[in-house]
Design a protein around this motif. Sequence first.
Motif, PDB file in Angstrom:
ATOM      1  N   ALA A 226       3.393 -19.909   1.136  1.00 53.03           N
ATOM      2  CA  ALA A 226       2.148 -19.001  -0.246  1.00 53.03           C
ATOM      3  C   ALA A 226       2.123 -17.679   0.595  1.00 53.03           C
ATOM      4  N   GLN A 227       1.144 -18.330   2.447  1.00 56.24           N
ATOM      5  CA  GLN A 227       0.742 -16.759   2.599  1.00 56.24           C
ATOM      6  C   GLN A 227       1.611 -15.700   2.474  1.00 56.24           C
ATOM      7  N   LEU A 228       3.415 -16.484   3.167  1.00 53.24           N
ATOM      8  CA  LEU A 228       4.535 -15.397   3.416  1.00 53.24           C
ATOM      9  C   LEU A 228       4.846 -14.232   1.934  1.00 53.24           C
ATOM     10  N   ARG A 229       4.408 -15.055   0.941  1.00 54.11           N
ATOM     11  CA  ARG A 229       4.955 -14.712  -0.469  1.00 54.11           C
ATOM     12  C   ARG A 229       3.762 -14.039  -0.604  1.00 54.11           C
ATOM     13  N   GLN A 230       2.231 -13.982  -0.448  1.00 52.61           N
ATOM     14  CA  GLN A 230       1.434 -12.755  -0.891  1.00 52.61           C
ATOM     15  C   GLN A 230       1.699 -11.470   0.587  1.00 52.61           C
ATOM     16  N   ARG A 231       2.153 -11.808   1.360  1.00 56.31           N
ATOM     17  CA  ARG A 231       2.812 -10.771   2.345  1.00 56.31           C
ATOM     18  C   ARG A 231       3.958 -10.189   1.412  1.00 56.31           C
ATOM     19  N   VAL A 232       5.048 -10.121   1.086  1.00 62.35           N
ATOM     20  CA  VAL A 232       5.847  -9.917   0.291  1.00 62.35           C
ATOM     21  C   VAL A 232       5.684  -9.263  -0.807  1.00 62.35           C
ATOM     22  N   LEU A 233       4.320 -10.083  -1.288  1.00 64.02           N
ATOM     23  CA  LEU A 233       4.178  -8.916  -2.214  1.00 64.02           C
ATOM     24  C   LEU A 233       3.112  -7.372  -2.517  1.00 64.02           C
ATOM     25  N   SER A 234       2.667  -8.197  -0.877  1.00 61.32           N
ATOM     26  CA  SER A 234       1.653  -6.902  -1.158  1.00 61.32           C
ATOM     27  C   SER A 234       2.388  -5.981  -0.400  1.00 61.32           C
ATOM     28  N   ALA A 235       3.611  -6.330   0.133  1.00 61.81           N
ATOM     29  CA  ALA A 235       4.518  -4.997   0.887  1.00 61.81           C
ATOM     30  C   ALA A 235       5.448  -4.029  -0.772  1.00 61.81           C
ATOM     31  N   GLU A 236       5.943  -5.003  -1.950  1.00 60.36           N
ATOM     32  CA  GLU A 236       5.655  -4.666  -2.539  1.00 60.36           C
ATOM     33  C   GLU A 236       5.556  -3.503  -3.068  1.00 60.36           C
ATOM     34  N   GLY A 237       3.858  -4.124  -3.562  1.00 62.85           N
ATOM     35  CA  GLY A 237       3.084  -3.335  -4.374  1.00 62.85           C
ATOM     36  C   GLY A 237       3.304  -1.898  -2.927  1.00 62.85           C
ATOM     37  N   ASP A 238       3.483  -1.447  -2.378  1.00 62.13           N
ATOM     38  CA  ASP A 238       2.934  -0.486  -1.099  1.00 62.13           C
ATOM     39  C   ASP A 238       4.522   0.231  -1.314  1.00 62.13           C
ATOM     40  N   LEU A 239       4.946  -0.221  -1.203  1.00 63.90           N
ATOM     41  CA  LEU A 239       6.903   0.036  -1.821  1.00 63.90           C
ATOM     42  C   LEU A 239       6.161   1.041  -2.826  1.00 63.90           C
ATOM     43  N   ALA A 240       6.376   0.133  -3.822  1.00 66.97           N
ATOM     44  CA  ALA A 240       6.099   0.921  -5.347  1.00 66.97           C
ATOM     45  C   ALA A 240       5.297   2.210  -5.124  1.00 66.97           C
ATOM     46  N   SER A 241       3.958   1.387  -4.564  1.00 66.10           N
ATOM     47  CA  SER A 241       2.979   3.014  -4.490  1.00 66.10           C
ATOM     48  C   SER A 241       3.968   4.320  -3.555  1.00 66.10           C
ATOM     49  N   ALA A 242       5.133   3.700  -2.916  1.00 70.31           N
ATOM     50  CA  ALA A 242       5.228   5.441  -2.035  1.00 70.31           C
ATOM     51  C   ALA A 242       6.512   5.529  -2.987  1.00 70.31           C
ATOM     52  N   ALA A 243       7.406   4.864  -3.435  1.00 69.43           N
ATOM     53  CA  ALA A 243       8.494   5.305  -4.095  1.00 69.43           C
ATOM     54  C   ALA A 243       7.222   6.436  -4.754  1.00 69.43           C
ATOM     55  N   GLU A 244       6.362   5.774  -5.397  1.00 72.79           N
ATOM     56  CA  GLU A 244       5.563   6.444  -6.998  1.00 72.79           C
ATOM     57  C   GLU A 244       5.582   7.838  -6.513  1.00 72.79           C
ATOM     58  N   ARG A 245       4.307   8.292  -4.820  1.00 74.29           N
ATOM     59  CA  ARG A 245       3.825   9.131  -4.084  1.00 74.29           C
ATOM     60  C   ARG A 245       5.091   9.907  -4.454  1.00 74.29           C
ATOM     61  N   HIS A 246       5.762  10.068  -3.806  1.00 67.29           N
ATOM     62  CA  HIS A 246       6.819  11.044  -3.465  1.00 67.29           C
ATOM     63  C   HIS A 246       7.376  11.653  -4.229  1.00 67.29           C
ATOM     64  N   LEU A 247       8.103  10.462  -5.429  1.00 67.42           N
ATOM     65  CA  LEU A 247       8.686  10.903  -6.293  1.00 67.42           C
ATOM     66  C   LEU A 247       7.514  12.178  -7.209  1.00 67.42           C
ATOM     67  N   ARG A 248       6.677  11.210  -7.548  1.00 66.64           N
ATOM     68  CA  ARG A 248       5.257  12.375  -7.895  1.00 66.64           C
ATOM     69  C   ARG A 248       5.111  14.293  -7.401  1.00 66.64           C
ATOM     70  N   GLU A 249       4.901  13.991  -5.621  1.00 62.68           N
ATOM     71  CA  GLU A 249       5.230  14.782  -5.207  1.00 62.68           C
ATOM     72  C   GLU A 249       5.781  15.842  -4.761  1.00 62.68           C
ATOM     73  N   GLY A 250       7.159  15.120  -5.080  1.00 65.63           N
ATOM     74  CA  GLY A 250       8.081  15.926  -5.111  1.00 65.63           C
ATOM     75  C   GLY A 250       8.598  16.263  -3.319  1.00 65.63           C
ATOM     76  N   THR A 251       8.662  15.581  -2.453  1.00 65.39           N
ATOM     77  CA  THR A 251       8.321  15.700  -1.103  1.00 65.39           C
ATOM     78  C   THR A 251       9.958  14.819  -0.749  1.00 65.39           C
ATOM     79  N   PRO A 252       9.982  15.832   0.845  1.00 68.73           N
ATOM     80  CA  PRO A 252      11.565  15.439   0.287  1.00 68.73           C
ATOM     81  C   PRO A 252      12.691  14.367   0.601  1.00 68.73           C
ATOM     82  N   GLU A 253      11.984  13.259   0.708  1.00 71.53           N
ATOM     83  CA  GLU A 253      12.811  11.649   0.799  1.00 71.53           C
ATOM     84  C   GLU A 253      12.913  11.397  -0.947  1.00 71.53           C
ATOM     85  N   ALA A 254      11.998  12.220  -1.944  1.00 76.67           N
ATOM     86  CA  ALA A 254      12.061  11.875  -3.554  1.00 76.67           C
ATOM     87  C   ALA A 254      13.407  12.247  -3.928  1.00 76.67           C
ATOM     88  N   SER A 255      14.196  13.076  -3.728  1.00 72.72           N
ATOM     89  CA  SER A 255      16.139  13.111  -4.491  1.00 72.72           C
ATOM     90  C   SER A 255      16.707  12.006  -2.864  1.00 72.72           C
TER      91      SER A 255
END
Length: 315
Positions: A226-255
Amino acid sequence: MNDPILDPERLAALRETGLLDTSPEETFDQLSRLASILADAPVAVVSLVDQDRQFFKSFNGTLPGAAADVRETPLSHSICRHVVETGRELVVEDTRNDPLTQNNPAVTENSVAAYAGFPLVTPTGHVLGTLCVLDSHPRAWSETARRGLAELAAVASRTIEYRTLALPKLQAPNGGPLVERRKGSDRRKSALPNLAQSVEAYLACLDDYRSTTERADDPDLFAKEAQLRQRVLSAEGDLASAAERHLREGTPEASSGLATACQEFLSAKLQQAELMARFQKGEAPLDQVERVGALTIQLEQALRAAARDQRLRSA
């Protein structure tokens, strides 16, 4: 901060969702209905714990002597607050004999005799509330029900996160922002690593979860899972936020190939979660679930390959 309930950052994250004092929504009602079916419980709730109350975003079913249209109760009547305080699930077979719950008005006045609640967690680790099931009679909650409810709580957490990121600014009568909806949250944005680091962190959490859950002889496996599942969920949320940010801001990583692999993987994960919820209700065929599951595995491998390529280019 001694009281997690009153943690200003937690309360800010709760308000950022825009869910408090809103009407029922089918997305959350589906989750509560599925929780009720999965646990064979007469009541299932998506509960958000505010500083002085708990608000029910979804309430499925009724308890003897309780109002059928209840949308909130004072914090004094909240068993869910204990989940927020500890950050861990709370499973009680007989609330009337448990020191933590026996004097709670939800037990003494509203007939809650059994309770199982699982945390709704943001990517930054704040517990907003619970997905919980209730019964008016003492009962044992099966391990299958507990595992299933934990998975549903993870789906609910992702739903809240994606919904929060997608909401536009709310408008006040004068045309200005009623609530400043910061896409991805400026507070979170300042703490986010770059996209490659977010991918690596997520994959590491996923590998840790899988290696731990393979050890079936571990007596503490359920708690660790249960504890590790929440860690995975938190990391997945961070990943989604990072991807959304890079795409929105047009960083070099976005493409980059990494960003594309990340987008495709997260899209498949969301589709898989939604399809599983429909499957549990008998609204989706098993072969469709299996196809999406196989696609998710393929896209995870593609994400790992893109992460390896990124490491080689950065070396």
